[in-house]
Write a protein that holds these residues in place. Structure first.
Motif, PDB file in Angstrom:
ATOM      1  N   ILE A   1       0.843  -1.197   0.000  1.00 17.09           N
ATOM      2  CA  ILE A   1       0.000   0.000   0.000  1.00 17.09           C
ATOM      3  C   ILE A   1       0.880   1.250   0.000  1.00 17.09           C
ATOM      4  O   ILE A   1       1.723   1.422   0.875  1.00 17.09           O
ATOM      5  N   LYS A   2       0.654   2.103  -0.988  1.00 15.90           N
ATOM      6  CA  LYS A   2       1.454   3.328  -1.128  1.00 15.90           C
ATOM      7  C   LYS A   2       0.614   4.595  -0.957  1.00 15.90           C
ATOM      8  O   LYS A   2       1.158   5.698  -0.997  1.00 15.90           O
ATOM      9  N   SER A   3      -0.678   4.445  -0.813  1.00 16.37           N
ATOM     10  CA  SER A   3      -1.567   5.607  -0.783  1.00 16.37           C
ATOM     11  C   SER A   3      -2.548   5.514   0.383  1.00 16.37           C
ATOM     12  O   SER A   3      -2.920   4.422   0.811  1.00 16.37           O
ATOM     13  N   ASP A   4      -2.961   6.679   0.875  1.00 24.12           N
ATOM     14  CA  ASP A   4      -3.972   6.739   1.928  1.00 24.12           C
ATOM     15  C   ASP A   4      -5.382   6.783   1.350  1.00 24.12           C
ATOM     16  O   ASP A   4      -6.365   6.716   2.094  1.00 24.12           O
ATOM     17  N   ILE A   5      -5.500   6.926   0.032  1.00 26.04           N
ATOM     18  CA  ILE A   5      -6.813   6.957  -0.618  1.00 26.04           C
ATOM     19  C   ILE A   5      -7.312   5.518  -0.770  1.00 26.04           C
ATOM     20  O   ILE A   5      -6.634   4.696  -1.406  1.00 26.04           O
ATOM     21  N   PRO A   6      -8.454   5.159  -0.177  1.00 26.35           N
ATOM     22  CA  PRO A   6      -8.920   3.758  -0.161  1.00 26.35           C
ATOM     23  C   PRO A   6      -8.998   3.103  -1.536  1.00 26.35           C
ATOM     24  O   PRO A   6      -8.582   1.956  -1.698  1.00 26.35           O
ATOM     25  N   THR A   7      -9.511   3.829  -2.535  1.00 30.34           N
ATOM     26  CA  THR A   7      -9.637   3.218  -3.864  1.00 30.34           C
ATOM     27  C   THR A   7      -8.271   2.935  -4.476  1.00 30.34           C
ATOM     28  O   THR A   7      -8.075   1.919  -5.152  1.00 30.34           O
ATOM     29  N   ASP A   8      -7.307   3.825  -4.238  1.00 30.67           N
ATOM     30  CA  ASP A   8      -5.950   3.614  -4.745  1.00 30.67           C
ATOM     31  C   ASP A   8      -5.284   2.429  -4.060  1.00 30.67           C
ATOM     32  O   ASP A   8      -4.654   1.590  -4.715  1.00 30.67           O
ATOM     33  N   SER A   9      -5.424   2.364  -2.737  1.00 36.45           N
ATOM     34  CA  SER A   9      -4.806   1.257  -1.998  1.00 36.45           C
ATOM     35  C   SER A   9      -5.437  -0.080  -2.384  1.00 36.45           C
ATOM     36  O   SER A   9      -4.742  -1.107  -2.474  1.00 36.45           O
ATOM     37  N   TYR A  10      -6.732  -0.068  -2.674  1.00 35.41           N
ATOM     38  CA  TYR A  10      -7.402  -1.296  -3.111  1.00 35.41           C
ATOM     39  C   TYR A  10      -6.818  -1.773  -4.442  1.00 35.41           C
ATOM     40  O   TYR A  10      -6.521  -2.952  -4.619  1.00 35.41           O
ATOM     41  N   ASN A  11      -6.637  -0.848  -5.386  1.00 33.81           N
ATOM     42  CA  ASN A  11      -6.073  -1.208  -6.684  1.00 33.81           C
ATOM     43  C   ASN A  11      -4.641  -1.710  -6.550  1.00 33.81           C
ATOM     44  O   ASN A  11      -4.222  -2.632  -7.256  1.00 33.81           O
ATOM     45  N   GLN A  12      -3.897  -1.121  -5.634  1.00 33.38           N
ATOM     46  CA  GLN A  12      -2.521  -1.562  -5.403  1.00 33.38           C
ATOM     47  C   GLN A  12      -2.483  -2.993  -4.869  1.00 33.38           C
ATOM     48  O   GLN A  12      -1.628  -3.794  -5.264  1.00 33.38           O
ATOM     49  N   ILE A  13      -3.447  -3.331  -4.014  1.00 30.06           N
ATOM     50  CA  ILE A  13      -3.519  -4.695  -3.478  1.00 30.06           C
ATOM     51  C   ILE A  13      -3.916  -5.682  -4.575  1.00 30.06           C
ATOM     52  O   ILE A  13      -3.366  -6.785  -4.666  1.00 30.06           O
ATOM     53  N   VAL A  14      -4.856  -5.275  -5.433  1.00 26.33           N
ATOM     54  CA  VAL A  14      -5.298  -6.153  -6.529  1.00 26.33           C
ATOM     55  C   VAL A  14      -4.141  -6.504  -7.449  1.00 26.33           C
ATOM     56  O   VAL A  14      -3.937  -7.674  -7.799  1.00 26.33           O
ATOM     57  N   TRP A  15      -3.361  -5.505  -7.843  1.00 20.77           N
ATOM     58  CA  TRP A  15      -2.233  -5.752  -8.733  1.00 20.77           C
ATOM     59  C   TRP A  15      -1.148  -6.570  -8.047  1.00 20.77           C
ATOM     60  O   TRP A  15      -0.530  -7.452  -8.666  1.00 20.77           O
ATOM     61  N   ALA A  16      -0.903  -6.290  -6.762  1.00 22.17           N
ATOM     62  CA  ALA A  16       0.107  -7.052  -6.017  1.00 22.17           C
ATOM     63  C   ALA A  16      -0.312  -8.512  -5.882  1.00 22.17           C
ATOM     64  O   ALA A  16       0.526  -9.421  -5.991  1.00 22.17           O
ATOM     65  N   ARG A  17      -1.599  -8.752  -5.680  1.00 19.66           N
ATOM     66  CA  ARG A  17      -2.081 -10.130  -5.551  1.00 19.66           C
ATOM     67  C   ARG A  17      -1.959 -10.876  -6.885  1.00 19.66           C
ATOM     68  O   ARG A  17      -1.660 -12.072  -6.898  1.00 19.66           O
ATOM     69  N   LYS A  18      -2.176 -10.172  -7.990  1.00 15.27           N
ATOM     70  CA  LYS A  18      -2.012 -10.799  -9.312  1.00 15.27           C
ATOM     71  C   LYS A  18      -0.562 -11.249  -9.506  1.00 15.27           C
ATOM     72  O   LYS A  18      -0.299 -12.378  -9.951  1.00 15.27           O
ATOM     73  N   ARG A  19       0.388 -10.368  -9.182  1.00 17.98           N
ATOM     74  CA  ARG A  19       1.803 -10.725  -9.314  1.00 17.98           C
ATOM     75  C   ARG A  19       2.170 -11.857  -8.355  1.00 17.98           C
ATOM     76  O   ARG A  19       2.956 -12.752  -8.692  1.00 17.98           O
ATOM     77  N   PHE A  20       1.586 -11.823  -7.169  1.00 13.21           N
ATOM     78  CA  PHE A  20       1.817 -12.860  -6.160  1.00 13.21           C
ATOM     79  C   PHE A  20       1.341 -14.220  -6.681  1.00 13.21           C
ATOM     80  O   PHE A  20       2.054 -15.225  -6.566  1.00 13.21           O
ATOM     81  N   ASN A  21       0.154 -14.251  -7.269  1.00 13.23           N
ATOM     82  CA  ASN A  21      -0.374 -15.515  -7.819  1.00 13.23           C
ATOM     83  C   ASN A  21       0.495 -16.045  -8.956  1.00 13.23           C
ATOM     84  O   ASN A  21       0.697 -17.263  -9.079  1.00 13.23           O
ATOM     85  N   ASP A  22       1.010 -15.133  -9.787  1.00 11.40           N
ATOM     86  CA  ASP A  22       1.910 -15.559 -10.871  1.00 11.40           C
ATOM     87  C   ASP A  22       3.165 -16.214 -10.308  1.00 11.40           C
ATOM     88  O   ASP A  22       3.633 -17.239 -10.820  1.00 11.40           O
TER      89      ASP A  22
END
Length: 412
Positions: free
Chosen positions: A311-332
């Motif tokens: 998480i790099k942002s305090d904005i909830p929608t931004d932090s959510y998107n950051q988690i989604v992308w990180a989880r995609k890379r994690f699954n790969d």
């Protein structure tokens, strides 16, 4: 009139910090309550004026919410007056009166109620849940061609037609299952808030078909192979292997919850946090096997820093998107780790959680304990969660039973 209604804060429960805001209906010296769907701290309630204080953070505008609640109460009072004028009120029980005024005062539409739920979730930083509700609302709007409706119209025929419409467009059963479970949750919240009538609850007769793929839990020897992989510490594979092991060793903690962990959550040899999905408090012992993985993520960090740097942002929608992308890379990377460890099973971010639950179940750990360790609110959730993780154990029992047929026995 021996019947009256007022807005009040129900503070009878002593094991909670917030309390439900209700309409308290009194009729012939008997009382019942009608929910508003709002929870308040005592400090946010003006007992003298019977209204919400401006300090309340559960809505964008406390003044507007007070206005809506007063309009709703005025409508119910008007219904009571009509009953009395028609000489019907004195012959009714308090439950009959409640049923009548909540049913006839139902002016909140499905779209309005759902939009309010979405806004409340966003304010509570539950961005993932808010997106699911928004996608579901859009699916219903497409089905209805944007025509709004009340909860009275959410009946069995509505659900059957929605199912036929969704699948008729070539969509998968999995997506339909998510939409229907969300609609069911919205319906239940509306009933609890007094917006919808429990008698018209269509999900008592409608069965939601599951479109989820079968979840595969890893055996303990596969978990061990992943833990013992020799990897370069400077690689993403090394980092993601450690995240996977942390998830398993933290009672199957979800990827989202791990992403939100800060060093400040590490207190006296334990990890204390609230689950993002349910907001339930959680308290886990830091096991000795967890410490090496934990040390990797805590080096050189302050108490206010995130453990995983996702998480790099305090904005909830931004932090959510950051988690989604990180989880995609994690699954790969988990697929690569499985290949390196010689594991044939498909591994995703959920595998550690399912493996922990399945392992605990196979060991005979009580269901109530597993439920608490997983952070489930209800045991029924745990039962459903484990339902498709037991097949390997059932196979073992079957082999044991049928194996007796081939045993050689000595006949004396």
């Amino acid at each position: 009139m021996a019947t009256h209604i007022k807005l009040s804060l129900d503070t009878r429960r002593k094991d909670t910090k917030t309390f439900p805001l209700i309409f308290r209906l009194t009729h012939n010296r008997k009382t019942t309550s009608i929910g508003t769907g709002h929870q308040l701290f005592v400090s946010d309630w003006d007992q003298k004026r019977h209204q919400i204080k401006p300090s309340f953070k559960g809505t964008e505008s406390p003044a507007r919410l007070n206005n809506l609640l007063q309009k709703r109460m005025a409508y119910m009072v008007d219904m009571l007056t009509q009953l009395e004028d028609n000489n019907k009120l004195k012959y009714m029980s308090v439950s009959e009166v409640r049923s009548y005024i909540t049913r006839t005062s139902n002016k909140v539409t499905f779209y309005q109620f759902t939009e309010q739920q979405i806004q409340d979730m966003l304010k509570s930083k539950r961005v993932g849940n808010a997106r699911v509700y928004k996608h579901t609302l859009n699916a219903v709007k497409n089905f209805r061609k944007s025509k709004d409706f009340t909860f009275d119209e959410l009946n069995l025929d509505f659900l059957n037609r929605f199912e036929k419409y969704h699948l008729g467009k070539g969509n998968k059963l999995g997506g339909l299952s998510v939409y229907l479970r969300t609609i069911r949750a919205i319906n239940r919240k509306a009933i609890k808030s007094g917006i919808a009538d429990n008698e018209g609850y269509a999900f008592n007769d409608y069965i939601i078909r599951s479109g989820k793929p079968e979840k595969r839990a890893l055996p303990i020897n596969a978990i061990r192979k992943i833990a013992e992989l020799e990897l370069d510490e400077n690689t993403a594979l090394y980092r993601d292997r450690n995240i996977f092991m942390m998830s398993f060793l933290l009672n199957g903690m979800s990827f989202v919850d791990m992403a939100h962990l800060k060093l400040s959550n590490l207190i006296d040899g334990r990890i204390k946090y609230s689950r993002k999905k349910t907001n339930e408090p959680y308290n886990i012992k830091i096991h000795n096997q967890l410490k090496p993985f934990l040390t990797f993520f805590t080096k050189g960090k302050e108490k206010s820093d995130y453990l995983l740097n996702i998480i790099k942002s305090d904005i909830p929608t931004d932090s959510y998107n950051q988690i989604v992308w990180a989880r995609k890379r994690f699954n790969d990377n988990l697929k690569k780790l499985a290949e390196l460890a010689g594991i044939e099973e498909n591994i995703t971010s959920y595998a550690a959680r399912h493996s922990f639950a399945s392992g605990a179940n196979d060991m005979g750990i009580p269901l109530t304990a597993i439920s608490q360790m997983l952070g489930h609110k209800r045991i029924s959730t745990t039962q459903a969660y484990l339902a498709n993780l037991r097949k390997s154990k059932m196979d073992e029992y079957q082999d044991e039973i049928f194996g007796q047929l081939s045993e050689k026995r000595t006949i004396s």
